[in-house]
Motif scaffolding. Sequence first.
Motif, PDB file in Angstrom:
ATOM      1  N   GLU A 158       0.826  -1.213   0.000  1.00 14.32           N
ATOM      2  CA  GLU A 158       0.000   0.000   0.000  1.00 14.32           C
ATOM      3  C   GLU A 158       0.859   1.262   0.000  1.00 14.32           C
ATOM      4  O   GLU A 158       0.525   2.252  -0.656  1.00 14.32           O
ATOM      5  N   ARG A 159       1.979   1.230   0.718  1.00 10.11           N
ATOM      6  CA  ARG A 159       2.819   2.413   0.853  1.00 10.11           C
ATOM      7  C   ARG A 159       3.778   2.592  -0.320  1.00 10.11           C
ATOM      8  O   ARG A 159       4.348   3.673  -0.485  1.00 10.11           O
ATOM      9  N   SER A 160       3.972   1.572  -1.099  1.00  9.90           N
ATOM     10  CA  SER A 160       4.907   1.638  -2.219  1.00  9.90           C
ATOM     11  C   SER A 160       4.212   2.110  -3.477  1.00  9.90           C
ATOM     12  O   SER A 160       3.013   1.901  -3.664  1.00  9.90           O
ATOM     13  N   LYS A 161       4.966   2.738  -4.370  1.00  8.44           N
ATOM     14  CA  LYS A 161       4.421   3.107  -5.669  1.00  8.44           C
ATOM     15  C   LYS A 161       4.442   1.910  -6.609  1.00  8.44           C
ATOM     16  O   LYS A 161       3.531   1.719  -7.416  1.00  8.44           O
ATOM     17  N   VAL A 162       5.493   1.097  -6.490  1.00 12.04           N
ATOM     18  CA  VAL A 162       5.696  -0.037  -7.386  1.00 12.04           C
ATOM     19  C   VAL A 162       6.178  -1.230  -6.580  1.00 12.04           C
ATOM     20  O   VAL A 162       7.033  -1.094  -5.698  1.00 12.04           O
ATOM     21  N   VAL A 163       5.618  -2.407  -6.873  1.00 10.97           N
ATOM     22  CA  VAL A 163       6.080  -3.666  -6.269  1.00 10.97           C
ATOM     23  C   VAL A 163       6.177  -4.694  -7.390  1.00 10.97           C
ATOM     24  O   VAL A 163       5.208  -4.935  -8.109  1.00 10.97           O
ATOM     25  N   PHE A 164       7.356  -5.290  -7.533  1.00  5.84           N
ATOM     26  CA  PHE A 164       7.532  -6.281  -8.596  1.00  5.84           C
ATOM     27  C   PHE A 164       8.656  -7.247  -8.227  1.00  5.84           C
ATOM     28  O   PHE A 164       9.444  -6.985  -7.308  1.00  5.84           O
ATOM     29  N   SER A 165       8.719  -8.343  -8.947  1.00  7.35           N
ATOM     30  CA  SER A 165       9.860  -9.250  -8.839  1.00  7.35           C
ATOM     31  C   SER A 165      10.595  -9.233 -10.167  1.00  7.35           C
ATOM     32  O   SER A 165       9.982  -9.081 -11.229  1.00  7.35           O
ATOM     33  N   GLU A 195       9.554  -9.812 -13.833  1.00  8.88           N
ATOM     34  CA  GLU A 195       8.886 -11.101 -14.015  1.00  8.88           C
ATOM     35  C   GLU A 195       7.422 -11.050 -13.596  1.00  8.88           C
ATOM     36  O   GLU A 195       6.536 -11.503 -14.325  1.00  8.88           O
ATOM     37  N   LYS A 196       7.146 -10.501 -12.412  1.00  5.12           N
ATOM     38  CA  LYS A 196       5.783 -10.377 -11.903  1.00  5.12           C
ATOM     39  C   LYS A 196       5.588  -8.994 -11.289  1.00  5.12           C
ATOM     40  O   LYS A 196       6.524  -8.389 -10.777  1.00  5.12           O
ATOM     41  N   SER A 197       4.332  -8.540 -11.330  1.00  2.00           N
ATOM     42  CA  SER A 197       4.013  -7.235 -10.752  1.00  2.00           C
ATOM     43  C   SER A 197       2.853  -7.366  -9.778  1.00  2.00           C
ATOM     44  O   SER A 197       1.876  -8.071 -10.050  1.00  2.00           O
ATOM     45  N   TRP A 198       2.968  -6.666  -8.657  1.00  2.00           N
ATOM     46  CA  TRP A 198       1.882  -6.609  -7.680  1.00  2.00           C
ATOM     47  C   TRP A 198       1.267  -5.212  -7.594  1.00  2.00           C
ATOM     48  O   TRP A 198       0.165  -5.052  -7.123  1.00  2.00           O
ATOM     49  N   LYS A 199       2.036  -4.216  -8.061  1.00  2.20           N
ATOM     50  CA  LYS A 199       1.506  -2.853  -8.032  1.00  2.20           C
ATOM     51  C   LYS A 199       2.337  -1.955  -8.951  1.00  2.20           C
ATOM     52  O   LYS A 199       3.567  -1.937  -8.872  1.00  2.20           O
ATOM     53  N   GLY A 200       1.663  -1.237  -9.829  1.00  2.47           N
ATOM     54  CA  GLY A 200       2.269  -0.123 -10.537  1.00  2.47           C
ATOM     55  C   GLY A 200       3.295  -0.427 -11.608  1.00  2.47           C
ATOM     56  O   GLY A 200       3.874   0.500 -12.166  1.00  2.47           O
ATOM     57  N   MET A 201       3.551  -1.696 -11.916  1.00  2.61           N
ATOM     58  CA  MET A 201       4.578  -2.021 -12.899  1.00  2.61           C
ATOM     59  C   MET A 201       3.970  -2.835 -14.031  1.00  2.61           C
ATOM     60  O   MET A 201       3.704  -4.026 -13.882  1.00  2.61           O
ATOM     61  N   ASN A 202       3.771  -2.171 -15.168  1.00  4.29           N
ATOM     62  CA  ASN A 202       3.219  -2.844 -16.344  1.00  4.29           C
ATOM     63  C   ASN A 202       4.277  -3.171 -17.392  1.00  4.29           C
ATOM     64  O   ASN A 202       3.993  -3.862 -18.358  1.00  4.29           O
ATOM     65  N   ILE A 246       0.950 -10.469 -11.312  1.00  2.52           N
ATOM     66  CA  ILE A 246       0.549 -10.570 -12.711  1.00  2.52           C
ATOM     67  C   ILE A 246       1.761 -10.332 -13.617  1.00  2.52           C
ATOM     68  O   ILE A 246       2.760  -9.731 -13.212  1.00  2.52           O
ATOM     69  N   ASP A 247       1.651 -10.806 -14.850  1.00  7.94           N
ATOM     70  CA  ASP A 247       2.733 -10.603 -15.815  1.00  7.94           C
ATOM     71  C   ASP A 247       2.667  -9.185 -16.374  1.00  7.94           C
ATOM     72  O   ASP A 247       1.583  -8.674 -16.661  1.00  7.94           O
ATOM     73  N   PRO A 248       3.824  -8.518 -16.534  1.00  6.65           N
ATOM     74  CA  PRO A 248       3.819  -7.203 -17.180  1.00  6.65           C
ATOM     75  C   PRO A 248       3.398  -7.336 -18.640  1.00  6.65           C
ATOM     76  O   PRO A 248       3.724  -8.326 -19.306  1.00  6.65           O
ATOM     77  N   ILE A 249       2.678  -6.354 -19.143  1.00  9.24           N
ATOM     78  CA  ILE A 249       2.111  -6.485 -20.485  1.00  9.24           C
ATOM     79  C   ILE A 249       2.785  -5.574 -21.519  1.00  9.24           C
ATOM     80  O   ILE A 249       2.621  -5.774 -22.717  1.00  9.24           O
ATOM     81  N   GLU A 250       3.548  -4.573 -21.066  1.00  8.12           N
ATOM     82  CA  GLU A 250       4.203  -3.651 -21.999  1.00  8.12           C
ATOM     83  C   GLU A 250       5.668  -4.051 -22.176  1.00  8.12           C
ATOM     84  O   GLU A 250       6.483  -3.906 -21.266  1.00  8.12           O
ATOM     85  N   ASP A 251       5.990  -4.544 -23.362  1.00  4.37           N
ATOM     86  CA  ASP A 251       7.342  -5.024 -23.643  1.00  4.37           C
ATOM     87  C   ASP A 251       8.252  -3.843 -23.959  1.00  4.37           C
ATOM     88  O   ASP A 251       8.044  -3.136 -24.945  1.00  4.37           O
ATOM     89  N   VAL A 252       9.258  -3.596 -23.122  1.00  2.00           N
ATOM     90  CA  VAL A 252      10.171  -2.470 -23.321  1.00  2.00           C
ATOM     91  C   VAL A 252      11.612  -2.913 -23.100  1.00  2.00           C
ATOM     92  O   VAL A 252      11.874  -3.967 -22.508  1.00  2.00           O
ATOM     93  N   SER A 253      12.540  -2.103 -23.587  1.00  2.00           N
ATOM     94  CA  SER A 253      13.965  -2.285 -23.303  1.00  2.00           C
ATOM     95  C   SER A 253      14.501  -0.965 -22.760  1.00  2.00           C
ATOM     96  O   SER A 253      14.369   0.085 -23.409  1.00  2.00           O
TER      97      SER A 253
END
Length: 208
Positions: free
Chosen positions: A41-48, A76-83, A147-154
């Motif tokens: 809740e306190r983080s802007k982004v959470v991911f692995s 690899e996975k996102s829980w908040k804010g990382m697409n 969830i899996d990120p959906i926007e493929d970027v480099s």
Amino acid sequence: MNRFMMALSVVFILSFMSLVVPSKSYACSCALQTDPIKAVERSKVVFSGKVLAIEPQVLDINGILDHKIAVHFDVEKSWKGMNQTQAIVLTNLGEPSCGYTFQLGEPYLVFASDYNFKENMLETSSCSLTKKLTNATLELSKMGQGIDPIEDVSLKDKMDTMSYTNKWTLLKAIYHRLVRYHLLEFVQVGVILTIGAGLLLIRARRQS
């Protein structure tokens, strides 16, 4: 005379360095978060994600140099804010300044917030629940699958650009300190040194 001029020179050099290239300093003091749900809740982004690159950076914050470590992740996975499939996260240098030490090629669970001084930049610290993914069993069990990120970027080019910009940070910081903030102070120091040198020259001529 020589000793006086030497003392004036030392004072001028120290003043110049403190005004032109000041650095932000940190002392780590924080309460470690323990509840992963509240941490999300306190983080802007959470991911692995796995660490692709680790680069030291010196950021110019309006003439103040902020030393950071930039970490490039393959998400690899996102829980908040990382697409996006990749991310860059900043952290401080070393544990005394609450920096988190990442290892190249290792997967991590990352809790990141906004970096205070630049838009669209993230940072994490040892005060967060950021940790190696292999040590995050408890957090993952409470947070779910993600969830899996959906926007493929480099973001490799962005990392390279940060490294390139880093080479010019000192010059940019000098510009900010001289032109934008401390031009008057440098003029005052220059006037004082000029007057002092003139008085010493007059005195030397009279004695000779």
